[in-house]
Motif scaffolding. Sequence first.
Motif, PDB file in Angstrom:
ATOM      1  N   TYR A 141      84.621  46.572  38.773  1.00 16.49           N
ATOM      2  CA  TYR A 141      85.724  46.853  39.703  1.00 16.49           C
ATOM      3  C   TYR A 141      87.000  47.204  38.931  1.00 16.49           C
ATOM      4  N   GLN A 145      87.070  51.175  39.733  1.00 16.33           N
ATOM      5  CA  GLN A 145      87.519  51.372  41.114  1.00 16.33           C
ATOM      6  C   GLN A 145      88.758  52.275  41.164  1.00 16.33           C
ATOM      7  N   LYS A 146      88.695  53.299  41.990  1.00 16.54           N
ATOM      8  CA  LYS A 146      89.870  54.167  42.180  1.00 16.54           C
ATOM      9  C   LYS A 146      90.879  53.462  43.068  1.00 16.54           C
TER      10      LYS A 146
ATOM     11  N   VAL D  35      94.364  49.821  41.586  1.00 11.00           N
ATOM     12  CA  VAL D  35      93.429  50.290  42.604  1.00 11.00           C
ATOM     13  C   VAL D  35      94.231  50.722  43.824  1.00 11.00           C
ATOM     14  N   ASN D  37      92.736  52.167  46.648  1.00  7.12           N
ATOM     15  CA  ASN D  37      91.925  52.044  47.853  1.00  7.12           C
ATOM     16  C   ASN D  37      92.259  50.707  48.511  1.00  7.12           C
ATOM     17  N   ALA D  40      89.349  48.171  49.337  1.00  8.48           N
ATOM     18  CA  ALA D  40      88.742  47.666  48.102  1.00  8.48           C
ATOM     19  C   ALA D  40      89.683  46.672  47.419  1.00  8.48           C
ATOM     20  N   SER D  41      90.964  47.009  47.401  1.00 14.25           N
ATOM     21  CA  SER D  41      91.953  46.148  46.760  1.00 14.25           C
ATOM     22  C   SER D  41      92.040  44.785  47.455  1.00 14.25           C
ATOM     23  N   ALA D  44      89.018  42.579  46.588  1.00 11.60           N
ATOM     24  CA  ALA D  44      88.672  42.497  45.168  1.00 11.60           C
ATOM     25  C   ALA D  44      88.049  41.161  44.775  1.00 11.60           C
TER      26      ALA D  44
END
Lengths: 146, 146, 146, 146, 146, 146, 146, 146
Positions: A141, A145-146, D35, D37, D40-41, D44
Amino acid sequence: MNLPYLSGEIHTDWREKIIKGCEEQGLAIEFSSAVTNHEASDAAGDVLGKDDNNFWRDHKSAKINAIRIKTNLEQCDLAIIRFGDKYKQWNAAFDAGYCAALGTPYITLHDEEFIHPLKEVDASAMAWATSPEQVVDVLKYTITQK
Amino acid sequence: MNLPYLSGEIHTDWREKIIKGCEEQGLAIEFSSAVTNHEASDAAGDVLGKDDNNFWRDHKSAKINAIRIKTNLEQCDLAIIRFGDKYKQWNAAFDAGYCAALGTPYITLHDEEFIHPLKEVDASAMAWATSPEQVVDVLKYTITQK
Amino acid sequence: MNLPYLSGEIHTDWREKIIKGCEEQGLAIEFSSAVTNHEASDAAGDVLGKDDNNFWRDHKSAKINAIRIKTNLEQCDLAIIRFGDKYKQWNAAFDAGYCAALGTPYITLHDEEFIHPLKEVDASAMAWATSPEQVVDVLKYTITQK
Amino acid sequence: MNLPYLSGEIHTDWREKIIKGCEEQGLAIEFSSAVTNHEASDAAGDVLGKDDNNFWRDHKSAKINAIRIKTNLEQCDLAIIRFGDKYKQWNAAFDAGYCAALGTPYITLHDEEFIHPLKEVDASAMAWATSPEQVVDVLKYTITQK
Amino acid sequence: MNLPYLSGEIHTDWREKIIKGCEEQGLAIEFSSAVTNHEASDAAGDVLGKDDNNFWRDHKSAKINAIRIKTNLEQCDLAIIRFGDKYKQWNAAFDAGYCAALGTPYITLHDEEFIHPLKEVDASAMAWATSPEQVVDVLKYTITQK
Amino acid sequence: MNLPYLSGEIHTDWREKIIKGCEEQGLAIEFSSAVTNHEASDAAGDVLGKDDNNFWRDHKSAKINAIRIKTNLEQCDLAIIRFGDKYKQWNAAFDAGYCAALGTPYITLHDEEFIHPLKEVDASAMAWATSPEQVVDVLKYTITQK
Amino acid sequence: MNLPYLSGEIHTDWREKIIKGCEEQGLAIEFSSAVTNHEASDAAGDVLGKDDNNFWRDHKSAKINAIRIKTNLEQCDLAIIRFGDKYKQWNAAFDAGYCAALGTPYITLHDEEFIHPLKEVDASAMAWATSPEQVVDVLKYTITQK
Amino acid sequence: MNLPYLSGEIHTDWREKIIKGCEEQGLAIEFSSAVTNHEASDAAGDVLGKDDNNFWRDHKSAKINAIRIKTNLEQCDLAIIRFGDKYKQWNAAFDAGYCAALGTPYITLHDEEFIHPLKEVDASAMAWATSPEQVVDVLKYTITQK
């Protein structure tokens, strides 16, 4: 996050699991570690002359090992610090304190049973993982991860 | 050498012995220490709201305690780090690593049986003592010897 | 823990509550703070010549104020950082980041509604309090608990 | 000036504009970023076990994210810090404070309406830009002007 | 802001004006300064043996003077750096650069005519004043304003 | 310049001459020094248990002594480093290197015959003196000259 | 441990032995060193104009040499510091002190006869070796041992 | 010694002479420098919006330029600082002070007439050269001499 140092327990294969897991994920990571061969580590100082006195033999070897450990700790950008269920493992906690003082982020890797005795070590950690797989996930991650 | 921090074991009276010994020698020393009342220390974070989850309760308390520990460690000019024969005592080794990274001198205080598991911690120490009396002697020498 | 800096919101009396609460507990604490008089703060640079341009007037005043803020932040051993429900309060978050980089412990003081937007700020904090009374309790514990 | 960190707003395409603009100018720059996104962040930390408590879930994720942010902030030689017109964006101001304490130069990117609330953040900045194009111009000048 | 260093021009009474102005305002400030007696300063090294060579005589004296200047610069929490209309005054600009690298705030004191040649020095300053009275005002504000 | 450390030779009375000279000049200076009693210094570690091995006995004592030396070197604002005509005096040169790395100003005190072997040590010094009287003169100038 | 600095004695071939020994072991190490050509080193400053005065000629050359030594010492990750049986060798002890203050690990290389005069230098060292072969062994272990 | 920063005078070709001289000697050196195009440098901030006020226009440009200068100064391992016979050149002295505080070695390049006004700047320098050729010689010696 590309230069992690793997500190602590040397009697299970957690290092190999993390390294292999990262390779399988295609992560470009260069791991470092102290000498993990127990006998070699204990005998590190013998080349400079043997000591009969246990304290000084250990002292000499520990200092030789510290050349590598200290350099690795100061150059790593993340440490993974593993506490297993055997031995005192004070060196692992020592490395955690060293990282904390330097401001280097570290992740602890230990079972639930050690939550209480490791609370001070975990208080300065960026994360607590319970398996090598979780560590690999965090590394993946963090790096991709972007 | 006038602001030592006393780290580690909280179940024997080694702190009191050192403090009293220094008073008897007339040394002007201001000792600092983490909270040594076990229950108070474990409950340090409860004032901010109780947590059912063990990890987070410990985490919150450990961070409150870390405010004092961190400040003391960074302000002390010497640490005395005691390892006894009970519990994991990873926090004591953590403090030793913290001092090592800061370049703050520390003295370990432990029995012979721990020479081997503490070899990394002792490798960065300025001295290894086996009794509070020895620590008092070292402090007296360091402060008063011409 | 005797030189806390009080950062953030200037429109409620949280500073006074903390200071008075600590006095009532008999704690020997010397608090510092930025200029909290809003008009005086905005006009801090006017003594050096007025600017018609808004940006530069603010810039000049902010730099004058920064002399005190920067000095206080670097000398404090703990910061209490308050986020209220009005205005942008970016300066409070700026102070938190400044402390984080210096390794200076800080405690945030804010309501539950800000948990999510303050998660990065809280992640580096030693504690999150929701009332001045809690902050006083933490200070009392940290300074006086044996 | 070849390793800029892009901090702040994640809801407009200012990062892409700067990156593309620099590519069009042929500048050899390696950008880093947290990050961006949002989901996603926020998630995490979930890989380490889910938490029902909002604060601790956010806390765990924010610390995982902080591994990358902290490393990027300490390795970058310039930060571009963007404040948009939505949300609290305290993390952007936190990053600015972090840079200020480290002595790392940063440029703010925001509209005129935020001049007053950002005056403390701008006071420590090397420049204030109002468009990604201006940032590209500054980078081009800084890297290529003889 | 209670330990300012007064750097630069030694041929007008700007130091005295600032010191007297602060006394009149009742500010508790302890100013420091390099040796301002020109002949004494140039001869600082002569006690260690005279040199016929101009460069080495100046070198020896400048290093003796640097003992005090360096200590003062590193201990001050604010520098006031004065540029007058005579001589090269490179030592004043040197002190400004020294402060900038240490992160110590400084205020420049000079006339409008020097805006352009001092732009790099002013770019790192917290303020530009044109009279000792302004400096006193800034000090008063910084120290006493609630 | 009020906290000088006196390093080096312990077989002549240069320390006493400097201290007495400064007292006669009414200078408020607090000198520090390593233990200068040769036998006491060599036996510093014996209290922790005697070692038959010469290296380890010296090692243990040198580390005890280093607690004080290191603290003094890091707290002093000036070091006077004396090289006499006997013994190897590598510890004096070691202290000079320690000061150089810390950026602490130091003055060497030695005869002409040592100009060449001490050229590296003198290259980082602020001054070279040949008599205690010269050191007193430099201290007086540095502390009292307007 | 891949960038060692070789400090000290220039009259025997210990540098060559270590470098050759490491090559034979296939270790990827980049050694650095001060200028070891004695005449060239003493004349380093002559290009800037000759000085009749011995002290200043040495001073000028020592400072030119210090550009390289200082850079090497600050960039190395390990120093090998050799004390032979001739000359004062204060520069070697100076380098050791410099490393100690920076926290850079170093290994001393000297015969038994110097145990006592080098006790302070050895007290901060990670190891004491008596032959170049031992140094090669330590480097090999530190770099290659799993 | 492979990353020198060239600071100061922009009206003669001393930079070119040093760069060409080093090329002719085959030295692998990567020089850095501030923007030396006078008009471009003065207009550096105009891209962010023009200011009528002279001070703020200069201020904005100087800060843009400082991004590169500050980065270069902190990354260089040696600075060559040139003082010519025109203009105030306070920025050159500022850079020298910045290097001195960082402990970065620097060499000054100036004529004899400036010995006295530059004595403080020269006191912290590693060398004083009077021609670009001398600087090339010093660089060649420092990099290539065995």
